[in-house]
Write a protein that holds these residues in place. Structure first.
Motif, PDB file in Angstrom:
ATOM      1  N   LYS A 185       1.222  -0.935  -0.527  1.00 23.56           N
ATOM      2  CA  LYS A 185       0.127   0.205  -0.059  1.00 23.56           C
ATOM      3  C   LYS A 185       1.266   1.038  -0.283  1.00 23.56           C
ATOM      4  O   LYS A 185       0.937   2.532  -0.975  1.00 23.56           O
ATOM      5  CB  LYS A 185      -0.695  -0.684   1.016  1.00 23.56           C
ATOM      6  N   TYR A 186       2.190   1.001   0.665  1.00 24.74           N
ATOM      7  CA  TYR A 186       3.260   2.201   0.345  1.00 24.74           C
ATOM      8  C   TYR A 186       4.037   2.461  -0.733  1.00 24.74           C
ATOM      9  O   TYR A 186       4.405   3.636  -0.913  1.00 24.74           O
ATOM     10  CB  TYR A 186       4.284   1.806   0.799  1.00 24.74           C
ATOM     11  N   GLN A 187       3.224   1.844  -1.973  1.00 26.28           N
ATOM     12  CA  GLN A 187       3.700   1.735  -3.654  1.00 26.28           C
ATOM     13  C   GLN A 187       2.822   2.008  -4.147  1.00 26.28           C
ATOM     14  O   GLN A 187       3.659   1.947  -5.598  1.00 26.28           O
ATOM     15  CB  GLN A 187       4.207   0.690  -3.668  1.00 26.28           C
ATOM     16  N   ARG A 188       1.968   2.853  -3.723  1.00 29.20           N
ATOM     17  CA  ARG A 188       0.601   3.164  -4.917  1.00 29.20           C
ATOM     18  C   ARG A 188      -0.377   4.330  -4.401  1.00 29.20           C
ATOM     19  O   ARG A 188      -0.290   4.019  -2.691  1.00 29.20           O
ATOM     20  CB  ARG A 188      -0.215   1.778  -5.272  1.00 29.20           C
ATOM     21  N   PRO A 189      -0.286   5.023  -5.073  1.00 33.23           N
ATOM     22  CA  PRO A 189      -0.965   6.060  -4.543  1.00 33.23           C
ATOM     23  C   PRO A 189      -2.648   5.615  -3.845  1.00 33.23           C
ATOM     24  O   PRO A 189      -3.017   4.765  -4.461  1.00 33.23           O
ATOM     25  CB  PRO A 189      -1.756   6.805  -5.491  1.00 33.23           C
ATOM     26  N   ASN A 190      -3.011   6.169  -2.178  1.00 31.86           N
ATOM     27  CA  ASN A 190      -4.155   5.260  -1.715  1.00 31.86           C
ATOM     28  C   ASN A 190      -4.884   6.610  -1.076  1.00 31.86           C
ATOM     29  O   ASN A 190      -4.440   8.142  -1.378  1.00 31.86           O
ATOM     30  CB  ASN A 190      -3.350   4.315  -1.153  1.00 31.86           C
ATOM     31  N   PRO A 191      -5.995   6.516  -0.924  1.00 31.70           N
ATOM     32  CA  PRO A 191      -6.838   7.633  -0.308  1.00 31.70           C
ATOM     33  C   PRO A 191      -6.504   8.215   0.954  1.00 31.70           C
ATOM     34  O   PRO A 191      -6.675   9.470   1.089  1.00 31.70           O
ATOM     35  CB  PRO A 191      -8.030   6.681   0.173  1.00 31.70           C
ATOM     36  N   GLU A 192      -5.596   7.403   1.708  1.00 30.64           N
ATOM     37  CA  GLU A 192      -4.505   8.422   2.994  1.00 30.64           C
ATOM     38  C   GLU A 192      -3.878   9.246   2.030  1.00 30.64           C
ATOM     39  O   GLU A 192      -3.615  10.560   3.136  1.00 30.64           O
ATOM     40  CB  GLU A 192      -4.459   7.353   3.972  1.00 30.64           C
ATOM     41  N   LYS A 193      -3.224   9.081   1.030  1.00 32.06           N
ATOM     42  CA  LYS A 193      -2.468  10.778   0.919  1.00 32.06           C
ATOM     43  C   LYS A 193      -2.401  10.757  -0.414  1.00 32.06           C
ATOM     44  O   LYS A 193      -3.525  10.896  -1.748  1.00 32.06           O
ATOM     45  CB  LYS A 193      -0.835   9.903   0.168  1.00 32.06           C
ATOM     46  N   ASN A 194      -2.989  12.249  -0.711  1.00 27.76           N
ATOM     47  CA  ASN A 194      -3.015  12.795  -2.000  1.00 27.76           C
ATOM     48  C   ASN A 194      -1.931  14.042  -2.334  1.00 27.76           C
ATOM     49  O   ASN A 194      -0.827  13.441  -1.731  1.00 27.76           O
ATOM     50  CB  ASN A 194      -4.024  13.544  -1.321  1.00 27.76           C
ATOM     51  N   LEU A 195      -2.241  14.825  -3.457  1.00 24.69           N
ATOM     52  CA  LEU A 195      -1.176  14.945  -3.629  1.00 24.69           C
ATOM     53  C   LEU A 195      -0.450  16.112  -3.024  1.00 24.69           C
ATOM     54  O   LEU A 195       0.984  16.759  -3.904  1.00 24.69           O
ATOM     55  CB  LEU A 195      -1.557  16.235  -5.471  1.00 24.69           C
ATOM     56  N   GLY A 196      -0.492  16.524  -2.349  1.00 21.56           N
ATOM     57  CA  GLY A 196       0.210  17.772  -1.654  1.00 21.56           C
ATOM     58  C   GLY A 196       0.642  17.322  -0.819  1.00 21.56           C
ATOM     59  O   GLY A 196       2.167  17.236  -0.186  1.00 21.56           O
ATOM     60  N   ASP A 197       0.637  15.820  -0.208  1.00 26.46           N
ATOM     61  CA  ASP A 197       1.799  14.108   0.313  1.00 26.46           C
ATOM     62  C   ASP A 197       2.689  15.050  -0.620  1.00 26.46           C
ATOM     63  O   ASP A 197       3.875  14.390   0.359  1.00 26.46           O
ATOM     64  CB  ASP A 197       0.752  14.066   0.423  1.00 26.46           C
ATOM     65  N   THR A 198       3.056  13.846  -1.891  1.00 27.85           N
ATOM     66  CA  THR A 198       4.372  13.914  -2.578  1.00 27.85           C
ATOM     67  C   THR A 198       4.235  14.840  -2.503  1.00 27.85           C
ATOM     68  O   THR A 198       5.502  14.662  -2.297  1.00 27.85           O
ATOM     69  CB  THR A 198       3.276  13.108  -3.988  1.00 27.85           C
ATOM     70  N   ILE A 199       4.232  16.192  -2.510  1.00 29.62           N
ATOM     71  CA  ILE A 199       4.605  17.808  -3.202  1.00 29.62           C
ATOM     72  C   ILE A 199       5.209  17.148  -1.575  1.00 29.62           C
ATOM     73  O   ILE A 199       6.936  18.352  -1.968  1.00 29.62           O
ATOM     74  CB  ILE A 199       3.879  18.744  -3.319  1.00 29.62           C
ATOM     75  N   LYS A 200       5.157  17.494  -0.508  1.00 28.23           N
ATOM     76  CA  LYS A 200       5.831  17.530   0.771  1.00 28.23           C
ATOM     77  C   LYS A 200       6.825  16.595   0.358  1.00 28.23           C
ATOM     78  O   LYS A 200       8.252  17.331   1.145  1.00 28.23           O
ATOM     79  CB  LYS A 200       4.705  17.683   2.104  1.00 28.23           C
ATOM     80  N   VAL A 201       6.489  15.378   0.845  1.00 24.64           N
ATOM     81  CA  VAL A 201       7.236  14.738   0.704  1.00 24.64           C
ATOM     82  C   VAL A 201       8.752  15.222  -0.391  1.00 24.64           C
ATOM     83  O   VAL A 201      10.126  14.818  -0.031  1.00 24.64           O
ATOM     84  CB  VAL A 201       7.131  12.849  -0.060  1.00 24.64           C
ATOM     85  N   LEU A 202       8.773  15.333  -1.661  1.00 26.57           N
ATOM     86  CA  LEU A 202       9.360  15.576  -2.421  1.00 26.57           C
ATOM     87  C   LEU A 202       9.574  16.974  -1.633  1.00 26.57           C
ATOM     88  O   LEU A 202      11.272  17.025  -1.884  1.00 26.57           O
ATOM     89  CB  LEU A 202       8.756  16.539  -4.392  1.00 26.57           C
ATOM     90  N   ALA A 203       9.548  17.811  -1.615  1.00 22.65           N
ATOM     91  CA  ALA A 203      10.484  18.862  -0.911  1.00 22.65           C
ATOM     92  C   ALA A 203      11.462  17.951   0.533  1.00 22.65           C
ATOM     93  O   ALA A 203      12.241  18.632   0.780  1.00 22.65           O
ATOM     94  CB  ALA A 203       9.549  19.899  -0.280  1.00 22.65           C
ATOM     95  N   GLY A 204      11.072  16.955   1.031  1.00 27.74           N
ATOM     96  CA  GLY A 204      11.587  16.769   2.579  1.00 27.74           C
ATOM     97  C   GLY A 204      13.215  16.529   1.558  1.00 27.74           C
ATOM     98  O   GLY A 204      14.165  16.092   2.346  1.00 27.74           O
ATOM     99  N   ARG A 205      13.496  15.564   0.866  1.00 32.21           N
ATOM    100  CA  ARG A 205      14.294  15.217  -0.027  1.00 32.21           C
ATOM    101  C   ARG A 205      14.277  16.183  -1.871  1.00 32.21           C
ATOM    102  O   ARG A 205      14.778  15.861  -2.414  1.00 32.21           O
ATOM    103  CB  ARG A 205      14.236  13.719  -0.287  1.00 32.21           C
ATOM    104  N   PRO A 206      14.432  17.667  -1.321  1.00 32.52           N
ATOM    105  CA  PRO A 206      14.930  18.318  -2.420  1.00 32.52           C
ATOM    106  C   PRO A 206      16.591  17.908  -3.255  1.00 32.52           C
ATOM    107  O   PRO A 206      16.092  18.839  -4.573  1.00 32.52           O
ATOM    108  CB  PRO A 206      15.250  19.875  -1.813  1.00 32.52           C
ATOM    109  N   GLU A 207      17.225  17.045  -2.857  1.00 37.30           N
ATOM    110  CA  GLU A 207      18.806  17.299  -4.023  1.00 37.30           C
ATOM    111  C   GLU A 207      17.746  16.125  -5.791  1.00 37.30           C
ATOM    112  O   GLU A 207      18.343  16.131  -6.017  1.00 37.30           O
ATOM    113  CB  GLU A 207      19.411  15.752  -3.346  1.00 37.30           C
ATOM    114  N   HIS A 208      16.611  16.014  -5.266  1.00 38.80           N
ATOM    115  CA  HIS A 208      15.937  14.791  -5.963  1.00 38.80           C
ATOM    116  C   HIS A 208      14.616  16.230  -7.100  1.00 38.80           C
ATOM    117  O   HIS A 208      13.422  16.075  -5.711  1.00 38.80           O
ATOM    118  CB  HIS A 208      15.228  13.618  -5.921  1.00 38.80           C
TER     119      HIS A 208
END
Length: 570
Positions: free
Chosen positions: A85-108
């Motif tokens: 479930k951590y390898q695919r989009p699910n109702p617990e996480k939205n696009l905003g969560d993806t953006i936050k995750v990417l901000a947390g690893r800004p070298e990518h």
């Protein structure tokens, strides 16, 4: 305006040109085929599972917290689907969560990951579906390298040979089949370079605006695109003789606009970089291999764009894990030296036979990135330059150089008939090596770019053969280690497999009776010793990759053990 290359191509060799065009079209078809065949065959390795984790809106540290404090705590037995479930989009996480995750690893930088997020929402998150995005993007490299070749040399034959070299390049095919950003970066390098040359040629506002957009796209594709931008700056400055000409001013304005569009992500980097665990995540880059090992790795990187039978780690390391016996490693090293000679000759030929505007562009594209990556390793130590993917701008410049050399030699007025035949044979031989490499790679389940997961298929196969298997997995809080290594294995496990995490490394878990087989991955010596002291259980090693590496190189390897009950005779 760029000068036409000084060696004119023959106009009367229609048969040769027709045969070459047929060959190149055939290779293009093969290149497309190799990019899409067996997309799901190779192991979905740890970096790719990190891609899926990020686009699903989870960080590595959040995953660790979920394992320790969520549904996986207290020895709860979970299913494979609970992990995936951590390898695919699910109702617990939205696009905003993806953006936050990417901000947390800004070298990518985020462009590829945002594209991948929408892609998996539309087409699914299985391995073939997500990798197909990279494969489709990689097809754009064909028109882009043709365009760049035309801008540099104004000769269609060079562009056609360049397309053929990229189409069946084992390196390009390998990264076209990986759920990471490198195929996108390849396209943006070629696109930005061609756009710059066109803008310098036509000198219109629209052309400079297009270049500005490509600069921004490149930076959002990969941070190392800054090195490409620097090479462009050096090139324009030298061509314009360091004068504030109209062309130089137009370049400065357009590149500034492109960089300005990247400012939001620069702010993200400044805000989050100290919280991103970057130093720990990139600790592998700071080991200190010998100079000879580094040089051999550079030879391997160079040869991989032409010929690759998964011989990575063989030349720099004495390891039984190498796919080739010792008596074959030296001939393979000599083959790499042959590619060095070919590239060296091609660069010399380029500099002698083309105008400054052509050879200078390629030399700056190659030189800036090569020096920026290799020099720190030589001066302060490290093995960043052992990573072939960091040299992508250099590899593209080399392929353009080789394409130009072959195009002139096989169809030049100045060349004799026998010289043309020799070069035609050499080109066919070179392209055949690429086809052979891609054919072998397409049937493999792992390759050098997935070095951390060579053992994953073997481990999962052993577990899947059991009737009702239970897998114990030792958990580590260390960033980027055991927490995420379970994901590539989980991708290959059948639904019947149940998993239980072990958080205390010394404690012996309660072993349920309702499983036919109980496995544990990489138990430490303390665990094995404590379990063997139990009167009713024993451990048996069922798989060990037996990797022996030279000091200074650390490649994670995992063995798998079986926990068995001791049957007592009545």
């Amino acid at each position: 305006m760029l000068k036409i290359m000084e060696i004119k191509l023959r106009k009367d060799s229609k048969l040769t040109l027709t045969a070459l065009q047929f060959l190149i079209v055939s290779l293009l078809v093969l290149g497309v085929f190799f990019r899409f065949v067996n997309l799901d065959r190779k192991v979905y390795w740890i970096d790719e599972t990190s891609t899926s984790l990020r686009i699903s809106g989870y960080t590595e540290l959040e995953l660790i917290q979920e394992f320790r404090n969520g549904d996986f705590r207290n020895g709860k037995i979970v299913s494979v689907d609970d992990l995936l479930k951590y390898q695919r989009p699910n109702p617990e996480k939205n696009l905003g969560d993806t953006i936050k995750v990417l901000a947390g690893r800004p070298e990518h930088t985020p462009l590829y990951y945002l594209m991948a997020r929408f892609w998996v929402q539309w087409f699914g998150s299985d391995v073939a579906a997500i990798r197909s995005l990279s494969a489709l993007i990689s097809l754009l490299a064909f028109p882009c390298i043709y365009w760049l070749s035309k801008e540099l040399f104004d000769a269609s034959l060079v562009g056609l040979i360049a397309i053929a070299l990229v189409a069946i390049s084992p390196f390009h095919v390998l990264y076209a089949q990986e759920a990471r950003q490198y195929s996108l970066w390849i396209v943006t390098i070629l696109l930005s370079s061609a756009a710059l040359l066109r803008a310098m040629r036509v000198k219109t506002k629209l052309s400079w605006g297009i270049y500005a957009a490509t600069v921004s796209l490149g930076l959002y594709s990969h941070l190392f695109h800054a090195l490409v931008a620097i090479s462009h700056a050096i090139y324009v400055a030298v061509i314009e003789r360091f004068r504030l000409s109209k062309t130089f001013i137009a370049y400065l304005i357009s590149s500034a606009l492109g960089a300005l569009a990247f400012i939001p992500w620069v702010l993200v980097i400044l805000t989050y970089l100290d919280r991103s665990n970057l130093q720990e995540a990139t600790s592998w880059a700071y080991s200190h291999p010998s100079l000879s090992s580094l040089i051999k790795s550079w030879l391997i990187s160079l040869s991989r764009i032409f010929f690759d039978l998964d011989r990575g780690w063989c030349f720099g390391l004495e390891t039984s894990y190498c796919r080739y016996p010792l008596n074959l490693r030296e001939p393979l090293l000599y083959l790499s030296l042959a590619f060095v000679i070919l590239v060296g000759y091609s660069l010399d030929f380029l500099c002698k036979k083309t105008s400054q505007r052509a050879w200078l562009f390629i030399l700056t594209l190659i030189g800036v990135t090569a020096l920026a990556i290799a020099l720190p390793d030589l001066v302060s130590g490290g093995q960043r330059s052992a990573m072939t993917r960091y040299f992508i701008p250099c590899l593209l410049g080399i392929q353009l150089t080789v394409a130009y050399c072959f195009a002139v030699q096989i169809n030049s007025i100045a060349a004799s008939i026998w010289q043309q035949k020799v070069w035609q044979f050499a080109l066919v031989l070179l392209l055949s090596g690429g086809v052979l490499s891609c054919a072998v790679s397409s049937q493999s389940v792992a390759w050098w770019n997935k070095i951390h997961n060579y053992d994953t298929y073997s481990i999962s196969h052993i577990i899947n053969k059991a009737e009702r298997p239970l897998l114990f997995y030792r958990f580590s809080d260390k960033f980027g280690t055991n927490g995420n290594y379970i994901m590539p294995i989980a991708r290959l496990l059948e639904p019947k497999v149940q998993i239980q995490f072990l958080f205390q490394q010394k404690d012996i878990p309660q072993i349920p009776d309702n499983f036919s087989d109980v496995f544990i991955i990489q138990p430490n010596k303390t665990f094995r010793s404590n379990l063997n002291k139990q009167p009713n259980y024993t451990m048996k090693l069922v798989y060990d990759p037996r990797v022996e590496l030279k000091p200074g190189f650390n490649m994670p390897t995992r063995s798998i053990w079986k926990i068995e009950k001791i049957l007592k005779n009545n």
